[in-house]
Scaffold this motif. Structure first.
Motif, mmCIF file in Angstrom:
data_model
loop_
_atom_site.group_PDB
_atom_site.id
_atom_site.type_symbol
_atom_site.label_atom_id
_atom_site.label_comp_id
_atom_site.label_asym_id
_atom_site.label_seq_id
_atom_site.Cartn_x
_atom_site.Cartn_y
_atom_site.Cartn_z
ATOM 1 N N LYS B 226 0.840 -1.203 0.000
ATOM 2 C CA LYS B 226 0.000 0.000 0.000
ATOM 3 C C LYS B 226 0.878 1.258 0.000
ATOM 4 C CE LYS B 226 -3.698 -0.248 2.978
ATOM 5 N NZ LYS B 226 -4.322 -0.812 4.213
ATOM 6 N N LEU B 227 1.958 1.192 0.770
ATOM 7 C CA LEU B 227 2.881 2.321 0.859
ATOM 8 C C LEU B 227 3.540 2.570 -0.497
ATOM 9 C CD1 LEU B 227 4.149 4.296 2.931
ATOM 10 C CD2 LEU B 227 5.957 2.613 3.278
ATOM 11 N N ILE B 228 3.996 1.503 -1.116
ATOM 12 C CA ILE B 228 4.646 1.605 -2.433
ATOM 13 C C ILE B 228 3.691 2.235 -3.444
ATOM 14 C CG2 ILE B 228 5.459 0.212 -4.405
ATOM 15 C CD1 ILE B 228 6.605 -1.766 -2.321
ATOM 16 N N LYS B 229 2.440 1.805 -3.385
ATOM 17 C CA LYS B 229 1.424 2.296 -4.314
ATOM 18 C C LYS B 229 1.269 3.814 -4.201
ATOM 19 C CE LYS B 229 -3.034 0.620 -5.957
ATOM 20 N NZ LYS B 229 -4.251 -0.125 -5.579
ATOM 21 N N LYS B 230 1.393 4.295 -2.984
ATOM 22 C CA LYS B 230 1.177 5.710 -2.694
ATOM 23 C C LYS B 230 2.382 6.568 -3.105
ATOM 24 C CE LYS B 230 -1.582 8.711 -0.875
ATOM 25 N NZ LYS B 230 -2.870 9.004 -1.487
ATOM 26 N N LEU B 231 3.560 5.923 -3.188
ATOM 27 C CA LEU B 231 4.795 6.703 -3.407
ATOM 28 C C LEU B 231 5.101 6.919 -4.877
ATOM 29 C CD1 LEU B 231 7.109 5.154 -0.681
ATOM 30 C CD2 LEU B 231 5.925 7.355 -0.610
ATOM 31 N N LYS B 232 6.011 7.873 -5.098
ATOM 32 C CA LYS B 232 6.418 8.223 -6.458
ATOM 33 C C LYS B 232 7.450 7.209 -6.948
ATOM 34 C CE LYS B 232 8.244 12.313 -8.773
ATOM 35 N NZ LYS B 232 8.737 13.679 -8.502
ATOM 36 N N ILE B 233 6.993 6.024 -7.265
ATOM 37 C CA ILE B 233 7.877 4.963 -7.760
ATOM 38 C C ILE B 233 7.355 4.536 -9.122
ATOM 39 C CG2 ILE B 233 8.651 2.579 -7.390
ATOM 40 C CD1 ILE B 233 8.430 3.113 -4.387
ATOM 41 N N ARG B 234 8.233 4.385 -10.064
ATOM 42 C CA ARG B 234 7.788 3.997 -11.407
ATOM 43 C C ARG B 234 7.064 2.657 -11.342
ATOM 44 N NH1 ARG B 234 10.294 7.246 -15.351
ATOM 45 N NH2 ARG B 234 11.987 8.427 -14.411
ATOM 46 N N ASN B 235 5.998 2.579 -12.093
ATOM 47 C CA ASN B 235 5.137 1.397 -12.052
ATOM 48 C C ASN B 235 5.886 0.085 -12.226
ATOM 49 O OD1 ASN B 235 2.576 1.645 -11.288
ATOM 50 N ND2 ASN B 235 1.729 2.129 -13.309
ATOM 51 N N TYR B 236 6.786 0.071 -13.203
ATOM 52 C CA TYR B 236 7.470 -1.200 -13.512
ATOM 53 C C TYR B 236 8.415 -1.626 -12.383
ATOM 54 C CZ TYR B 236 11.865 1.211 -14.651
ATOM 55 O OH TYR B 236 13.010 1.936 -14.571
ATOM 56 N N LYS B 237 8.733 -0.668 -11.511
ATOM 57 C CA LYS B 237 9.631 -0.982 -10.391
ATOM 58 C C LYS B 237 8.892 -1.421 -9.132
ATOM 59 C CE LYS B 237 13.988 1.508 -10.740
ATOM 60 N NZ LYS B 237 14.726 2.678 -10.231
ATOM 61 N N LYS B 238 7.615 -1.063 -9.061
ATOM 62 C CA LYS B 238 6.878 -1.285 -7.803
ATOM 63 C C LYS B 238 6.936 -2.746 -7.338
ATOM 64 C CE LYS B 238 3.819 2.654 -7.894
ATOM 65 N NZ LYS B 238 2.476 3.221 -8.091
ATOM 66 N N GLY B 239 6.712 -3.646 -8.281
ATOM 67 C CA GLY B 239 6.740 -5.067 -7.942
ATOM 68 C C GLY B 239 8.096 -5.488 -7.397
ATOM 69 N N ASN B 240 9.152 -4.942 -7.981
ATOM 70 C CA ASN B 240 10.499 -5.319 -7.544
ATOM 71 C C ASN B 240 10.848 -4.801 -6.155
ATOM 72 O OD1 ASN B 240 11.020 -6.858 -9.723
ATOM 73 N ND2 ASN B 240 12.333 -5.364 -10.785
ATOM 74 N N VAL B 241 10.345 -3.624 -5.840
ATOM 75 C CA VAL B 241 10.601 -3.083 -4.494
ATOM 76 C C VAL B 241 9.979 -4.016 -3.456
ATOM 77 C CG1 VAL B 241 10.227 -1.160 -2.917
ATOM 78 C CG2 VAL B 241 10.763 -0.704 -5.316
ATOM 79 N N LEU B 242 8.741 -4.395 -3.709
ATOM 80 C CA LEU B 242 8.073 -5.317 -2.782
ATOM 81 C C LEU B 242 8.832 -6.642 -2.710
ATOM 82 C CD1 LEU B 242 5.683 -5.905 -0.920
ATOM 83 C CD2 LEU B 242 4.465 -6.840 -2.888
ATOM 84 N N LYS B 243 9.251 -7.135 -3.863
ATOM 85 C CA LYS B 243 9.968 -8.418 -3.899
ATOM 86 C C LYS B 243 11.275 -8.324 -3.104
ATOM 87 C CE LYS B 243 10.352 -12.690 -5.376
ATOM 88 N NZ LYS B 243 10.569 -13.321 -4.091
ATOM 89 N N ALA B 244 11.959 -7.190 -3.199
ATOM 90 C CA ALA B 244 13.220 -7.010 -2.454
ATOM 91 C C ALA B 244 12.970 -7.134 -0.954
ATOM 92 C CB ALA B 244 13.841 -5.658 -2.789
ATOM 93 N N PHE B 245 11.881 -6.470 -0.485
ATOM 94 C CA PHE B 245 11.525 -6.585 0.931
ATOM 95 C C PHE B 245 11.227 -8.032 1.309
ATOM 96 C CE2 PHE B 245 10.840 -1.976 1.432
ATOM 97 C CZ PHE B 245 11.383 -1.833 2.701
ATOM 98 N N LYS B 246 10.411 -8.674 0.482
ATOM 99 C CA LYS B 246 10.052 -10.068 0.758
ATOM 100 C C LYS B 246 11.296 -10.948 0.817
ATOM 101 C CE LYS B 246 5.369 -10.810 -1.041
ATOM 102 N NZ LYS B 246 4.601 -11.496 -2.095
ATOM 103 N N ASN B 247 12.171 -10.798 -0.187
ATOM 104 C CA ASN B 247 13.410 -11.593 -0.229
ATOM 105 C C ASN B 247 14.169 -11.503 1.083
ATOM 106 O OD1 ASN B 247 13.089 -12.464 -2.821
ATOM 107 N ND2 ASN B 247 14.587 -11.057 -3.733
ATOM 108 N N VAL B 248 14.444 -10.253 1.466
ATOM 109 C CA VAL B 248 15.306 -10.023 2.623
ATOM 110 C C VAL B 248 14.653 -10.519 3.909
ATOM 111 C CG1 VAL B 248 16.373 -8.233 4.033
ATOM 112 C CG2 VAL B 248 16.542 -8.126 1.543
ATOM 113 N N LEU B 249 13.366 -10.208 4.081
ATOM 114 C CA LEU B 249 12.699 -10.580 5.335
ATOM 115 C C LEU B 249 12.511 -12.096 5.432
ATOM 116 C CD1 LEU B 249 10.107 -7.665 5.608
ATOM 117 C CD2 LEU B 249 12.238 -7.955 6.878
ATOM 118 N N GLU B 250 12.219 -12.741 4.327
ATOM 119 C CA GLU B 250 12.036 -14.196 4.360
ATOM 120 C C GLU B 250 13.360 -14.912 4.598
ATOM 121 O OE1 GLU B 250 9.288 -15.894 4.481
ATOM 122 O OE2 GLU B 250 7.959 -14.188 4.172
ATOM 123 N N ARG B 251 14.406 -14.406 3.949
ATOM 124 C CA ARG B 251 15.713 -15.046 4.088
ATOM 125 C C ARG B 251 16.237 -14.899 5.514
ATOM 126 N NH1 ARG B 251 18.084 -12.861 -0.745
ATOM 127 N NH2 ARG B 251 19.427 -11.549 0.514
#
Lengths: 282, 282
Positions: B226-251
């Motif tokens: 939800k935060l990413i959606k609200k921020l000034k982040i290019r659309n094609y990058k939004k998924g990757n930002v979330l994935k980066a968080f998921k990667n790090v927190l899961e690992r």
């Protein structure tokens, strides 16, 4: 193989070596404010046992002359060179201990702390993992500098010192008394790290191979089978006797040396009785 | 959960307990002819750390009054009770040491010896296994008596003493210096045995469960999304930002405690900005 060749092979055999993935690791053991020179000496010894060589002592409470004394060297035994090459770092009078720790740790890529606390604590600073849960990364840096930090005997790493640790390790213990002696905690952590970064070749017996080959084991079972055939054993039992031998020897992962001795016994026994005219009950 | 309940839960929480398969194990640590009371004290301490309590000393070279001295009790720390309850067994004058060892070990179902030698030795007496290769049997006896034998500091178990061992353990070490200090060797063996016969529950954080549930993690990712959606982040990058968080927190296998703190940060941030009229680049 002749005796001379065997003894030379044994002489040159290196049982353990660093895994390719970790050859660029440079690991330093760092003691923060140690209070007891005996522990420092014991740590030098256990470092030598597990092939670690860089020892750094920051801001010791113990006197420097005691750290390098003959008595401490006695604790270090063959790790005396590690003790005598240890770097002792003391902060300038105007620098606080914590500032000095921060500065001293700057050159490390990974700082691993150790704690005995954290079992019942609801403390974000003490959330730790067990040594066996630590998977060391494969780094492409030419030199990957790792520090393992141990706090002082009487209280371990302080919360402020923990601020400079990237990962925290805790040794699993019984519920009653989780605080290990400093040098014992160090020994167990180094033992676990040693296992993680080394490959261990089996090297006992006549050649650098521990276990007997399948071919050798089959040879032994053949002799046992021949012996069983010759003896007064009921037919329906013969297969089970052989199976019992197989079970036990396979489960024990028999070595070449042990197999050759046992094979000798069965061969000699068989040769003695093979031409005897025994009663065959079947 | 209220604070009082949490602290009570933490207080009562037992992190480790003996596995059902091994509750009938009775393990005794036996020192043969120890020479140094400091080591005996250190062993009592590490025994307490790993929940072992039976210590037997056979035919000590060290004087009995030194073994129970205040200094030795200092080495034992909270393992003092184990030290003071240690049984010292001395042979009668007409009995040899070896006969006495044999007699003293009669009541054990399994005698485990320890050695530092055997790496390069072509000696059938020294064929040993590493602690991690030891699979303890599940016994149906009411009490399964196991002895762990350690030889004297200066030379370890002798070949004659080894005759009474059923299985021999050797700690893997570097090639150069395989001989550990007696109490350190004992510490590592007991640590490995402790891990084998105990189950370890994770108990840190607010409840006796270390790791955050899948459900909790998904909650966190929803807020981040939800935060990413609200921020000034290019659309094609939004998924990757979330994935980066998921990667790090899961690992990192995030704990409940850590998750709740991070979740708080993201929730608060999101609540602050959710009603702002931000420029949407997409």
């Amino acid at each position: 193989m002749d005796k001379k060749k065997i003894s030379q092979e044994l002489e040159n055999f290196q049982e353990t070596s660093v895994l390719n993935e970790y050859v660029n690791y440079s690991i330093t053991i760092i003691l923060l404010r140690p209070e007891n020179s005996g522990n420092v000496g014991s740590i030098a010894r256990i470092m030598k046992n597990f092939d670690f060589s860089n020892l750094v002592i920051i801001n010791p409470i113990e006197k420097e002359k005691n750290i390098f004394s003959y008595e401490t060297q006695g604790y270090a035994m063959h790790g005396k060179d590690i003790l005598l090459n240890a770097k002792i770092l003391n902060p300038l009078p105007q620098t606080s201990h914590v500032e000095f720790v921060e500065k001293s740790l700057k050159s490390f890529d990974l700082v691993i702390g150790t704690t005995a606390k954290g079992k019942k604590y609801n403390n974000i600073n003490r959330i730790s993992i067990f040594p066996r849960e630590l998977d060391l990364p494969i780094s492409h840096k030419k030199k990957y500098n790792v520090a393992i930090l141990f706090g002082k005997e009487s209280r371990g790493l302080t919360n402020k010192e923990l601020d400079y640790c990237d990962i925290l390790l805790r040794i699993p213990t019984g519920n009653e008394y989780p605080t290990l002696n400093l040098s014992h905690a160090c020994g167990i952590i180094l033992y676990e790290l040693f296992k993680k970064i080394h490959t261990i070749k089996h090297g006992r017996g006549q050649s650098p191979v521990l276990l007997a080959d399948k071919k050798e084991r089959i040879l032994l079972y053949k002799i046992i089978k021949k012996l069983i055939k010759k003896l007064k054993i009921r037919n329906y039992k013969k297969g089970n006797v052989l199976k019992a031998f197989k079970n036990v020897l396979e489960r024990a992962f028999i070595t070449k040396k042990e197999l050759s001795l046992i094979l000798g016994l069965f061969s000699k026994t068989y040769n003695l009785i093979k031409d005897l005219d025994l009663f065959d009950e079947s």
